[in-house]
Design a protein around this motif. Structure first.
Motif, PDB file in Angstrom:
ATOM      1  N   UNK A 147       0.711  -1.247  -0.138  1.00 49.49           N
ATOM      2  CA  UNK A 147      -0.013   0.035  -0.057  1.00 49.49           C
ATOM      3  C   UNK A 147       0.790   1.242   0.054  1.00 49.49           C
ATOM      4  N   UNK A 148       0.585   2.217  -0.984  1.00 59.40           N
ATOM      5  CA  UNK A 148       1.362   3.196  -1.053  1.00 59.40           C
ATOM      6  C   UNK A 148       0.438   4.555  -0.957  1.00 59.40           C
ATOM      7  N   UNK A 149       0.975   5.043   0.403  1.00 65.54           N
ATOM      8  CA  UNK A 149       0.115   6.142   0.834  1.00 65.54           C
ATOM      9  C   UNK A 149       0.723   7.330   1.653  1.00 65.54           C
ATOM     10  N   UNK A 150       1.946   7.579   0.895  1.00 66.32           N
ATOM     11  CA  UNK A 150       2.806   8.463   1.251  1.00 66.32           C
ATOM     12  C   UNK A 150       2.196   9.953   1.000  1.00 66.32           C
ATOM     13  N   UNK A 151       2.005  10.776   1.910  1.00 58.08           N
ATOM     14  CA  UNK A 151       1.638  12.196   1.657  1.00 58.08           C
ATOM     15  C   UNK A 151       2.536  13.136   2.568  1.00 58.08           C
ATOM     16  N   UNK A 152       3.499  13.865   1.681  1.00 56.68           N
ATOM     17  CA  UNK A 152       4.530  14.624   2.079  1.00 56.68           C
ATOM     18  C   UNK A 152       4.596  16.015   1.478  1.00 56.68           C
ATOM     19  N   UNK A 153       5.027  16.991   2.159  1.00 60.31           N
ATOM     20  CA  UNK A 153       5.174  18.419   1.524  1.00 60.31           C
ATOM     21  C   UNK A 153       6.737  18.234   0.695  1.00 60.31           C
ATOM     22  N   UNK A 154       7.541  17.374   1.221  1.00 65.82           N
ATOM     23  CA  UNK A 154       8.992  17.524   0.952  1.00 65.82           C
ATOM     24  C   UNK A 154       9.683  16.288   0.304  1.00 65.82           C
ATOM     25  N   UNK A 155      10.376  16.058  -0.495  1.00 71.99           N
ATOM     26  CA  UNK A 155      10.983  14.904  -0.750  1.00 71.99           C
ATOM     27  C   UNK A 155      12.530  15.286  -1.406  1.00 71.99           C
ATOM     28  N   UNK A 156      13.413  14.510  -0.573  1.00 67.43           N
ATOM     29  CA  UNK A 156      14.875  14.475  -0.867  1.00 67.43           C
ATOM     30  C   UNK A 156      15.237  13.354  -2.028  1.00 67.43           C
ATOM     31  N   UNK A 157      15.633  13.851  -2.946  1.00 68.20           N
ATOM     32  CA  UNK A 157      15.991  12.796  -4.171  1.00 68.20           C
ATOM     33  C   UNK A 157      16.903  12.146  -3.287  1.00 68.20           C
ATOM     34  N   UNK A 158      16.886  10.481  -3.638  1.00 69.51           N
ATOM     35  CA  UNK A 158      17.785   9.691  -2.754  1.00 69.51           C
ATOM     36  C   UNK A 158      19.002   9.510  -3.554  1.00 69.51           C
ATOM     37  N   UNK A 159      19.091   9.899  -4.943  1.00 69.94           N
ATOM     38  CA  UNK A 159      20.303   9.823  -5.437  1.00 69.94           C
ATOM     39  C   UNK A 159      21.279  10.900  -5.473  1.00 69.94           C
ATOM     40  N   UNK A 160      20.628  12.421  -5.409  1.00 72.10           N
ATOM     41  CA  UNK A 160      21.466  13.519  -5.540  1.00 72.10           C
ATOM     42  C   UNK A 160      21.091  14.288  -4.530  1.00 72.10           C
ATOM     43  N   UNK A 161      20.193  14.163  -3.665  1.00 72.88           N
ATOM     44  CA  UNK A 161      20.227  15.136  -2.692  1.00 72.88           C
ATOM     45  C   UNK A 161      19.206  16.299  -2.760  1.00 72.88           C
ATOM     46  N   UNK A 162      18.742  16.415  -4.179  1.00 76.86           N
ATOM     47  CA  UNK A 162      17.821  17.536  -4.247  1.00 76.86           C
ATOM     48  C   UNK A 162      16.681  17.450  -3.601  1.00 76.86           C
ATOM     49  N   UNK A 163      16.167  18.674  -2.915  1.00 78.90           N
ATOM     50  CA  UNK A 163      14.872  18.761  -2.266  1.00 78.90           C
ATOM     51  C   UNK A 163      13.875  19.333  -3.182  1.00 78.90           C
ATOM     52  N   UNK A 164      12.757  18.673  -3.187  1.00 81.34           N
ATOM     53  CA  UNK A 164      11.703  18.887  -3.845  1.00 81.34           C
ATOM     54  C   UNK A 164      10.678  19.226  -2.964  1.00 81.34           C
ATOM     55  N   UNK A 165       9.920  20.666  -3.297  1.00 85.41           N
ATOM     56  CA  UNK A 165       8.675  20.833  -2.316  1.00 85.41           C
ATOM     57  C   UNK A 165       7.478  20.960  -3.088  1.00 85.41           C
ATOM     58  N   UNK A 166       6.383  20.203  -2.532  1.00 86.56           N
ATOM     59  CA  UNK A 166       5.189  20.076  -3.314  1.00 86.56           C
ATOM     60  C   UNK A 166       4.245  21.381  -2.673  1.00 86.56           C
ATOM     61  N   UNK A 167       3.381  21.790  -3.651  1.00 90.38           N
ATOM     62  CA  UNK A 167       2.551  22.793  -3.140  1.00 90.38           C
ATOM     63  C   UNK A 167       1.115  22.561  -3.858  1.00 90.38           C
ATOM     64  N   UNK A 168      -0.106  23.205  -3.294  1.00 88.77           N
ATOM     65  CA  UNK A 168      -1.216  23.064  -3.685  1.00 88.77           C
ATOM     66  C   UNK A 168      -1.793  24.131  -4.031  1.00 88.77           C
ATOM     67  N   UNK A 169      -1.859  24.243  -5.427  1.00 88.88           N
ATOM     68  CA  UNK A 169      -1.942  25.355  -6.147  1.00 88.88           C
ATOM     69  C   UNK A 169      -2.919  25.358  -7.429  1.00 88.88           C
ATOM     70  N   UNK A 170      -3.726  25.957  -7.958  1.00 88.98           N
ATOM     71  CA  UNK A 170      -4.103  26.041  -9.341  1.00 88.98           C
ATOM     72  C   UNK A 170      -3.100  26.407 -10.370  1.00 88.98           C
ATOM     73  N   UNK A 171      -3.343  25.989 -11.511  1.00 90.98           N
ATOM     74  CA  UNK A 171      -2.745  25.995 -12.591  1.00 90.98           C
ATOM     75  C   UNK A 171      -3.067  27.453 -13.487  1.00 90.98           C
ATOM     76  N   UNK A 172      -2.294  28.226 -13.804  1.00 83.93           N
ATOM     77  CA  UNK A 172      -2.728  29.468 -14.973  1.00 83.93           C
ATOM     78  C   UNK A 172      -3.429  30.428 -14.201  1.00 83.93           C
ATOM     79  N   UNK A 173      -4.327  30.281 -13.316  1.00 83.33           N
ATOM     80  CA  UNK A 173      -4.884  31.360 -12.892  1.00 83.33           C
ATOM     81  C   UNK A 173      -5.403  31.328 -11.513  1.00 83.33           C
ATOM     82  N   UNK A 174      -5.675  32.401 -10.558  1.00 87.45           N
ATOM     83  CA  UNK A 174      -6.088  32.207  -9.221  1.00 87.45           C
ATOM     84  C   UNK A 174      -7.064  31.833  -9.003  1.00 87.45           C
ATOM     85  N   UNK A 175      -7.358  30.969  -7.934  1.00 84.03           N
ATOM     86  CA  UNK A 175      -8.647  30.238  -7.447  1.00 84.03           C
ATOM     87  C   UNK A 175      -9.075  30.783  -5.872  1.00 84.03           C
ATOM     88  N   UNK A 176     -10.327  31.367  -6.099  1.00 82.73           N
ATOM     89  CA  UNK A 176     -10.605  31.840  -4.739  1.00 82.73           C
ATOM     90  C   UNK A 176     -11.992  30.950  -4.599  1.00 82.73           C
TER      91      UNK A 176
END
Length: 405
Positions: A147-176
């Protein structure tokens, strides 16, 4: 100390140890009762690995596997433990809800004589993958459900250490959209700015299917996946009114990548182990993150009211019980839609349910919110995710320690 919920910007930043333990116990008792009338199919899982095991759907999945099917379980999650203060500690701090949930699960599993191993650490790391592989080999077991149920805002690439951050945003235009203060019930309006291309891509790196595929392939290479293994990850689609912020936004992009990954993994597992890979599209629920998404709190409040009136409301544990017993393990082919998705959001997206939700959403005001929506139910679920407002817990009692349940 007496622990009361600390709410900041619609997020609860503490947890109640005994409340978390009581909630886990309630879920276990629900599953034990349900399985008194369930027959166990021959293909029921015997060794289950849950990545993201400490809260929500991941925790519920582990409870069904262990206390329903009596499977051995390995859980992985990244939680913070509580602190009673001491040298270098400025004040007492509660642990995260998942810390206490895991502790409670381990306690109840041990009492029931079930094999259970819980790892607290970075599920994205190669080190954690190796720890799990080594443990499976030591146990002499092979995973037949992942079961894959991982929910995270940050992931460190296990090969090169690059830090990726997730965001909860719309695409193209503001959402209100409107939102609800979880405690006061006050309606307000919030907006989310559109994501940049980099933010959208980084969200896919964190919340998409890349890590899921890494886990499956590493376990397969190590020889610790069983013949006929099944793996499932979780997604959400929801109603059209939320698509701009969710399904068609950054998180939705990651979920679509997850769904594409399932098709790839399904082919690989069928060829190598006669296995299967799925994404289950689940119902919208109150979570620690959904409370801060525009429109979602109001929608969920109205949805809950409608579904409770229609008699088809479900929480996490009910959803996962139905996923396991009526979809994944029936002795027959797993039912999916035309996109190879398991749909247990079927009650939520029933046309009759959605028509009534739409009708009520169009009429919501501050004055009638409690009438057209389930404000009390929403508030309960919001607090319960952190161990508050749980039946049978004395919240006026002194909590002796924040390091145990």
């Amino acid at each position: 100390m007496i622990i009361k919920p600390l709410i900041r910007s619609n997020m609860c930043i503490n947890a109640h140890p005994k409340g978390c333990a009581a909630d886990v116990k309630h879920q276990i008792e629900f599953i034990k009762k349900k399985f008194t009338t369930r027959s166990i199919p021959a293909d029921a899982p015997k060794t289950v690995l849950v990545l993201g095991c400490s809260t929500g759907y991941g925790l519920a999945s582990r409870i069904v596997a262990a206390f329903g099917y009596k499977a051995a379980t390995i859980g992985v999650s990244f939680e913070k433990e509580g602190s009673d203060g001491g040298i270098g500690e400025s004040r007492e701090k509660t642990g995260t809800p998942g810390w206490y949930n895991n502790m409670a699960f381990d306690k109840f599993a041990k009492e029931a004589g079930l094999d259970a191993v819980t790892f607290n650490g970075d599920a994205f790391s190669h080190e954690m993958r190796q720890n799990v592989i080594d443990t499976l080999k030591k146990m002499g077991r092979k995973v037949d459900l992942l079961v894959y149920s991982v929910a995270s805002s940050v992931r460190v690439d296990p090969d090169n250490g690059t830090i990726y951050r997730s965001v909860l945003k719309p695409i193209d235009k503001v959402f209100t959209g409107a939102t609800i203060d979880c405690l006061s019930g006050k309606i307000s309006t919030i907006s989310a700015e559109p994501a940049t291309a980099e933010e959208a891509a980084n969200t896919v790196k964190v919340m998409g299917g890349e890590d899921w595929a890494l886990w499956v392939r590493k376990l397969k290479e190590a020889g610790v996946l069983a013949e006929g293994v099944k793996t499932v990850a979780y997604s959400y689609i929801g109603p059209k009114l939320s698509h701009a912020i969710y399904r068609d936004g950054t998180i939705g992009g990651a979920k679509k990548h997850l769904e594409a990954t399932a098709l790839e993994l399904n082919k690989e597992l069928q060829n190598d182990l006669h296995g299967e890979a799925y994404v289950s599209v689940n119902k919208g629920l109150v979570t620690r993150s959904s409370a801060v998404i525009p429109i979602i709190p109001m929608y969920i409040s109205v949805l809950f009211k409608v579904m409770k009136e229609m008699g088809n409301h479900e929480g996490c544990i009910e959803q996962m019980e139905r996923l396991m017993t009526e979809r994944l393990y029936t002795g027959s082919k797993v039912p999916t839609d035309e996109n190879h998705l398991i749909r247990i959001d079927d009650y939520e997206l029933d046309p009759k349910v959605q028509a009534e939700v739409d009708k009520r959403m169009a009429t919501v005001t501050q004055e009638n919110l409690a009438e057209v929506g389930d404000l009390e139910g929403y508030r309960h679920d919001f607090l319960a995710t952190n161990g508050f407002d749980i039946d049978g817990v004395d919240y006026e009692a002194d909590v002796q320690t924040l390091t145990s349940i």
